[in-house]
Design an enzyme around this catalytic site. Structure first.
Site, PDB file in Angstrom:
ATOM      1  CG  ASP A   1      -2.092   0.997   1.072  1.00  0.00           C
ATOM      2  OD1 ASP A   1      -2.324   1.488  -0.049  1.00  0.00           O
ATOM      3  OD2 ASP A   1      -2.739   1.305   2.089  1.00  0.00           O
ATOM      4  CG  MET A   2       5.024   1.100  -0.899  1.00  0.00           C
ATOM      5  SD  MET A   2       5.860   1.830   0.535  1.00  0.00           S
ATOM      6  CE  MET A   2       6.952   3.020  -0.244  1.00  0.00           C
TER       7      MET A   2
END
Length: 261
Positions: free
Chosen positions: A101-102
């Site tokens: 979930d960068m």
């Protein structure tokens, strides 16, 4: 956080798992590379019958996303933050962890220091006996659509946990340089995605009358290769001419948000 809520999320098999996030922070924080490793840490963990408590650092300047919303960065300024982001990614990969979930929304800023937060979707990548990293079976769509790699979006094939984070970091770099994401969804019906897929990223950006150097355009393009096997690795990102270009002047630290004054 309420234990009742934690149990509810666990029973629903929700993608966000507070226990996993806390475990990931403790696992990654063990023997961090120096006191400022650009990944969020749990300073203290406490528990009683009703709640789980996690004490974490406070980052005065908010999300990096809020600073990009004000306007795109110059390339030296983008490089300043990007080097810190890939430093965090290096720590994660050294621990065998895929963040999944960068995003700019998951990057906090404290003066001139950036830190990756929100480890609730992290996965530990599998390895074979020889130390080779293995692919993972589809885990469902994960993260934000703007940052989601095509293999995660389609959720049909086994994926490389490191490669999907490289993709997301390519989107982050594009947003810092242009002020907007390159496309909405990684699907062929999105004409901007087709342009990136076909190797026309730099031409697309220049058609918007946004200045972009050949070097950063090349780096983003090869971070956003549709085929994960052709996507650049973190080691190659670190060695790319744009990344290693030394900047004489460091950007000034961002101003604190109004609510912090």
């Amino acid at each position: 956080m309420s234990w009742d809520k934690i149990r509810e999320l666990s029973e629903r098999r929700h993608a966000e798992d507070p226990i996993k996030e806390l475990s990931a922070m403790q696992f990654i924080g063990d023997n961090m590379f120096g006191p400022r490793a650009h990944v969020s840490e749990a300073l203290e963990t406490l528990s009683d019958n009703r709640y789980l408590y996690c004490v974490m650092p406070f980052y005065i300047n908010g999300e990096l996303f809020d600073h990009v919303k004000v306007g795109s960065f110059t390339e030296p300024r983008a490089r300043f933050w990007f080097k810190q982001i890939i430093s965090a990614l290096h720590l994660l990969q050294s621990k065998g962890v895929s963040h999944r979930d960068m995003s700019l929304e998951n990057l906090m800023v404290d003066d001139d220091y950036a830190v990756v937060i929100d480890l609730g979707m992290c996965l530990l990548c599998p390895y074979n006996k020889e130390g080779g990293r293995l692919l993972m079976i589809p885990q469902g769509q994960c993260g934000k659509f703007n940052y989601m790699s095509p293999e995660v979006y389609h959720n049909r094939e086994n994926f490389d946990g490191f490669a999907i984070d490289i993709w997301a970091c390519g989107i982050i770099l594009f947003c810092m340089c242009c002020g907007v994401p390159p496309f909405d969804f990684p699907i062929d019906s999105d004409k901007r995605y087709r342009a990136v897929r076909d190797g026309r990223l730099l031409a697309m950006v220049r058609s918007w009358r946004i200045p972009m150097s050949d070097e950063v355009g090349d780096l983003i393009q090869i971070m956003l290769m549709e085929d994960r096997r052709q996507r650049i690795s973190l080691a190659e990102v670190l060695q790319h001419p744009w990344t290693v270009n030394p900047d004489i002047d460091q950007p000034p630290p961002p101003s604190p948000p109004e609510w912090a004054n």
